[in-house]
Design a protein around this motif. Structure first.
Motif, PDB file in Angstrom:
ATOM      1  N   ARG A  52       0.818  -1.206   0.000  1.00 58.78           N
ATOM      2  CA  ARG A  52       0.000   0.000   0.000  1.00 58.78           C
ATOM      3  C   ARG A  52       0.859   1.266   0.000  1.00 58.78           C
ATOM      4  N   THR A  53       2.026   1.229   0.610  1.00 58.55           N
ATOM      5  CA  THR A  53       2.863   2.431   0.708  1.00 58.55           C
ATOM      6  C   THR A  53       3.762   2.645  -0.510  1.00 58.55           C
ATOM      7  N   LYS A  54       3.991   1.646  -1.303  1.00 59.95           N
ATOM      8  CA  LYS A  54       4.855   1.815  -2.479  1.00 59.95           C
ATOM      9  C   LYS A  54       4.343   2.896  -3.440  1.00 59.95           C
ATOM     10  N   PRO A  55       3.073   2.930  -3.779  1.00 63.89           N
ATOM     11  CA  PRO A  55       2.611   4.019  -4.664  1.00 63.89           C
ATOM     12  C   PRO A  55       2.754   5.399  -4.026  1.00 63.89           C
ATOM     13  N   MET A  56       2.525   5.484  -2.710  1.00 61.24           N
ATOM     14  CA  MET A  56       2.671   6.776  -2.037  1.00 61.24           C
ATOM     15  C   MET A  56       4.128   7.226  -2.073  1.00 61.24           C
ATOM     16  N   ILE A  57       5.040   6.308  -1.880  1.00 58.47           N
ATOM     17  CA  ILE A  57       6.471   6.647  -1.935  1.00 58.47           C
ATOM     18  C   ILE A  57       6.849   7.105  -3.346  1.00 58.47           C
ATOM     19  N   ALA A  58       6.366   6.399  -4.351  1.00 58.41           N
ATOM     20  CA  ALA A  58       6.660   6.771  -5.738  1.00 58.41           C
ATOM     21  C   ALA A  58       6.086   8.151  -6.053  1.00 58.41           C
ATOM     22  N   ASP A  59       4.854   8.413  -5.589  1.00 54.87           N
ATOM     23  CA  ASP A  59       4.251   9.732  -5.807  1.00 54.87           C
ATOM     24  C   ASP A  59       5.066  10.826  -5.125  1.00 54.87           C
ATOM     25  N   ALA A  60       5.513  10.570  -3.915  1.00 51.62           N
ATOM     26  CA  ALA A  60       6.306  11.563  -3.183  1.00 51.62           C
ATOM     27  C   ALA A  60       7.627  11.837  -3.904  1.00 51.62           C
ATOM     28  N   LYS A  61       8.258  10.790  -4.402  1.00 54.77           N
ATOM     29  CA  LYS A  61       9.513  10.971  -5.144  1.00 54.77           C
ATOM     30  C   LYS A  61       9.279  11.777  -6.426  1.00 54.77           C
ATOM     31  N   ASP A  62       8.195  11.463  -7.130  1.00 53.38           N
ATOM     32  CA  ASP A  62       7.865  12.217  -8.347  1.00 53.38           C
ATOM     33  C   ASP A  62       7.608  13.689  -8.029  1.00 53.38           C
ATOM     34  N   MET A  63       6.889  13.929  -6.936  1.00 54.64           N
ATOM     35  CA  MET A  63       6.592  15.300  -6.532  1.00 54.64           C
ATOM     36  C   MET A  63       7.880  16.043  -6.193  1.00 54.64           C
ATOM     37  N   LEU A  64       8.767  15.421  -5.465  1.00 56.50           N
ATOM     38  CA  LEU A  64      10.048  16.052  -5.124  1.00 56.50           C
ATOM     39  C   LEU A  64      10.854  16.366  -6.375  1.00 56.50           C
ATOM     40  N   THR A  65      10.903  15.434  -7.291  1.00 50.34           N
ATOM     41  CA  THR A  65      11.646  15.650  -8.534  1.00 50.34           C
ATOM     42  C   THR A  65      11.048  16.809  -9.326  1.00 50.34           C
ATOM     43  N   ARG A  66       9.721  16.838  -9.415  1.00 51.42           N
ATOM     44  CA  ARG A  66       9.052  17.897 -10.164  1.00 51.42           C
ATOM     45  C   ARG A  66       9.304  19.270  -9.526  1.00 51.42           C
ATOM     46  N   TYR A  67       9.198  19.348  -8.211  1.00 49.83           N
ATOM     47  CA  TYR A  67       9.402  20.633  -7.540  1.00 49.83           C
ATOM     48  C   TYR A  67      10.864  21.058  -7.552  1.00 49.83           C
ATOM     49  N   ASP A  68      11.771  20.128  -7.542  1.00 53.12           N
ATOM     50  CA  ASP A  68      13.182  20.489  -7.688  1.00 53.12           C
ATOM     51  C   ASP A  68      13.422  21.126  -9.052  1.00 53.12           C
ATOM     52  N   GLY A  69      12.833  20.547 -10.082  1.00 53.16           N
ATOM     53  CA  GLY A  69      12.964  21.121 -11.430  1.00 53.16           C
ATOM     54  C   GLY A  69      12.359  22.509 -11.512  1.00 53.16           C
ATOM     55  N   GLU A  70      11.186  22.700 -10.906  1.00 51.84           N
ATOM     56  CA  GLU A  70      10.555  24.021 -10.911  1.00 51.84           C
ATOM     57  C   GLU A  70      11.401  25.037 -10.162  1.00 51.84           C
ATOM     58  N   MET A  71      11.970  24.636  -9.042  1.00 47.83           N
ATOM     59  CA  MET A  71      12.807  25.558  -8.265  1.00 47.83           C
ATOM     60  C   MET A  71      14.037  25.978  -9.065  1.00 47.83           C
TER      61      MET A  71
END
Length: 168
Positions: A52-71
């Protein structure tokens, strides 16, 4: 222009802060879940919570990557604007002043001003000459700017210009 960009940047930074807080809380929750899963694993098989937590972890990693790029993108825009602002304050103002000084409109105004000043000077000189001529207490040699050979020079100039006109 700079104020609008600074407002947009502050809004984006504020949004990033709130999203980072959300990501931090998600990360803390995921870390707590992971610790709980490890404890359950040590006690026995507990694969279901991990799945159950694997998709949440993947989503969090994607979000971090996306926001790092925006920053990175936003910081590059801000640094470019800061360089533009610095150029404008140091070289841009001088460039604008140079263009204004070279403009035909300014040259016309300055030429008109010089012509007006010359006319006022000539007028004042004529007035002083008449006042000096009226005053009988002074001799001609005492008048400032008096040149005894001025009449001859003027006549020679007229003859030259008349001869010049005759040649044309």
């Amino acid at each position: 222009m700079f104020e609008e960009l600074e407002k947009k940047l502050s809004k984006v930074e504020e949004r990033n802060k709130t999203e980072q807080k959300e990501m931090q809380s998600t990360y803390d929750q995921l870390l707590a879940d992971q610790v709980r899963l490890i404890r359950l694993r040590l006690r026995g098989p507990a694969i279901e919570p991990l799945n159950r937590t694997k998709p949440m972890i993947a989503d969090a990693k994607d979000m971090l990557t996306r926001y790092d790029g925006e920053m990175v993108e936003l910081y590059s825009l801000v640094s470019e604007l800061m360089l533009t602002k610095q150029w404008f304050l140091t070289d841009g103002v001088a460039w604008v002043v140079k263009l204004v000084h070279q403009s035909p409109e300014l040259e016309k105004v300055v030429a008109d001003l010089v012509n007006s000043v010359n006319a006022v000077g000539v007028n004042d000189g004529i007035k002083q000459g008449f006042q000096a001529a009226k005053s009988s207490a002074r001799s001609v040699e005492e008048v400032l700017g008096y040149y005894e050979g001025a009449s001859d020079t003027l006549d020679a100039g007229e003859r030259t210009s008349v001869g010049y006109k005759a040649e044309e």
